[in-house]
Design a protein around this motif. Structure first.
Motif, short mmCIF file in Angstrom:
data_model
loop_
_atom_site.label_atom_id
_atom_site.label_comp_id
_atom_site.label_asym_id
_atom_site.label_seq_id
_atom_site.Cartn_x
_atom_site.Cartn_y
_atom_site.Cartn_z
N ASN A 127 0.83 -1.21 0.00
CA ASN A 127 0.00 0.00 0.00
C ASN A 127 0.86 1.26 0.00
O ASN A 127 0.43 2.33 -0.42
CB ASN A 127 -0.95 0.01 1.19
CG ASN A 127 -0.26 -0.32 2.50
OD1 ASN A 127 0.96 -0.51 2.55
ND2 ASN A 127 -1.00 -0.37 3.57
N VAL B 209 -6.27 6.50 4.37
CA VAL B 209 -6.97 5.21 4.23
C VAL B 209 -5.99 4.13 3.81
O VAL B 209 -6.03 3.00 4.31
CB VAL B 209 -8.12 5.33 3.20
CG1 VAL B 209 -8.74 3.96 2.93
CG2 VAL B 209 -9.19 6.29 3.70
N SER C 79 -4.98 0.76 5.95
CA SER C 79 -5.54 -0.48 5.39
C SER C 79 -4.60 -1.64 5.64
O SER C 79 -3.39 -1.48 5.80
CB SER C 79 -5.79 -0.32 3.89
OG SER C 79 -4.56 -0.18 3.20
N LYS C 80 -5.14 -2.84 5.65
CA LYS C 80 -4.38 -4.06 5.87
C LYS C 80 -4.09 -4.73 4.53
O LYS C 80 -4.77 -4.49 3.54
CB LYS C 80 -5.14 -5.03 6.78
CG LYS C 80 -5.39 -4.46 8.19
CD LYS C 80 -6.13 -5.46 9.05
CE LYS C 80 -6.36 -4.91 10.45
NZ LYS C 80 -7.11 -5.87 11.31
N SER D 226 -6.67 -6.54 2.34
CA SER D 226 -7.65 -5.81 1.55
C SER D 226 -7.43 -5.97 0.04
O SER D 226 -8.18 -5.40 -0.75
CB SER D 226 -7.61 -4.32 1.90
OG SER D 226 -6.37 -3.75 1.55
N ASN E 31 -10.31 -6.87 -1.96
CA ASN E 31 -11.39 -5.90 -2.01
C ASN E 31 -11.25 -5.07 -3.29
O ASN E 31 -10.25 -4.38 -3.49
CB ASN E 31 -11.35 -5.00 -0.77
CG ASN E 31 -12.58 -4.13 -0.64
OD1 ASN E 31 -13.17 -3.72 -1.64
ND2 ASN E 31 -12.95 -3.85 0.60
N CYS F 123 -11.03 -1.24 -2.52
CA CYS F 123 -10.00 -0.76 -1.59
C CYS F 123 -8.76 -1.66 -1.68
O CYS F 123 -8.26 -2.16 -0.70
CB CYS F 123 -10.54 -0.75 -0.16
SG CYS F 123 -9.48 0.10 1.02
N TYR G 293 -5.25 -1.56 -2.20
CA TYR G 293 -4.06 -0.73 -2.22
C TYR G 293 -2.81 -1.51 -2.64
O TYR G 293 -1.73 -0.93 -2.74
CB TYR G 293 -3.83 -0.09 -0.86
CG TYR G 293 -4.67 1.15 -0.63
CD1 TYR G 293 -4.15 2.41 -0.89
CD2 TYR G 293 -5.97 1.06 -0.16
CE1 TYR G 293 -4.91 3.55 -0.69
CE2 TYR G 293 -6.74 2.19 0.04
CZ TYR G 293 -6.21 3.44 -0.23
OH TYR G 293 -6.96 4.56 -0.03
#
Length: 293
Positions: free
Chosen positions: A111, A158, A162-163, A166, A169, A172, A174
């Motif tokens: 990310n 964000v 974020s982990k 994600s 997702n 989201c 990243y």
């Protein structure tokens, strides 16, 4: 105060951010943090070296003679100690391998790359705006820049929070650079529409002189965020390493105590002048009592 006054500042940030994206996938900036700044590998080695120092030497176990106490041989205890030592030794190697692999997950902060790419694109937009505006920066251009800074702050925060999980997702993700590009284009389009059709130009124009110098250093913030993020993950794993190391050291201490007791029995048998490596302490005790009578 004009955006062009900070052109060199923006150019440096833009260069560093695209370099961060490249390093993350080639040389890995965060991996450098783990190995050079946080000394992760060295911490793992030192933690388990303590265990290895406490662990009973293999040759010591091999040379413990078997004796008999009250008709029961210590051979089974010696063999058990040998097996326990092998298990502990295997446990140490397994834990070292597990934590070495875990370092990779700590250092892989994808990310950070996505946010870095966003900051790079923001720098390009800023340089483009400077080129178009020249010495005259209109209220609309200032409004676009302010909107993009707000979007950048939201996207970055964000992303940092974020982990890694994600990545599955769609909205989201990243871990994907495409995710960063798509959202940047959307943010730029929204900023254009807001600046042209909404009544915010006067507001941004009025706050421009303090908003620009305060928010512009945010372009460099991703480097600091990478350090903080890796440090947080590294701190959690270091606690896990310490817990595992303490548990193994406790097992080593118990094994050492058992081996010391076996060595004590052998030492006592030698002091009693028994020549045979296998003796019956109960018979010796009976003979001593008979002699006294």
């Amino acid at each position: 105060m004009r955006l062009a006054d900070f052109s060199s500042f923006i150019e440096v940030a833009t260069t560093l951010n695209i370099a961060l994206v490249a390093i993350e996938y080639v040389k890995t900036y965060t991996n450098v943090l783990c190995s050079q700044v946080f000394n992760f590998q060295d911490f793992i080695n030192k933690s388990f070296v303590k265990c290895e120092k406490i662990l009973v030497d293999r040759m010591t176990l091999e040379h413990i003679p078997s004796v008999s106490v009250e008709g029961r041989s210590t051979n089974s205890l010696i063999e058990k100690a040998k097996r326990d030592r092998e298990k502990i030794e295997e446990k140490i190697e397994d834990e070292k391998g597990r934590f070495n692999n875990k370092i990779k997950s700590v250092c892989e902060a994808k990310n950070i790359s996505s946010v870095g790419l966003w900051h790079f694109l923001l720098g390009l937009v800023a340089l483009y705006v400077i080129g178009i505006a020249g010495d005259t920066e209109t209220a609309v251009m200032k409004s676009i820049w302010c909107c993009m800074i707000v979007c950048t702050i939201v996207y970055s925060v964000v992303g940092w929070l974020s982990k890694e999980e994600s990545e599955n997702n769609v909205f989201c993700n990243y871990s994907s650079l495409r995710h960063s590009i798509v959202y940047f284009v959307l943010a730029l389009g929204i900023s254009l529409l807001v600046s042209i059709f909404c009544c915010v130009n006067g507001f941004f124009y009025s706050i421009w002189d303090w908003f620009l110098p305060v928010t512009l250093p945010f372009i460099y913030s991703n480097f600091l965020a990478a350090v903080i993020k890796v440090w947080g993950k590294a701190h959690a794993v270091k606690n896990e390493i310490k817990k595992s190391s303490d548990e193994i050291q406790n097992n080593c201490s118990k094994l050492k105590a058992e081996v010391d007791s076996l060595l004590t029995v052998c030492s006592i048998s030698n002091r009693l002048g028994v020549e045979s490596p296998s003796i019956d302490v109960s018979d010796n005790h009976s003979q001593n009592n008979t002699g006294r009578e």
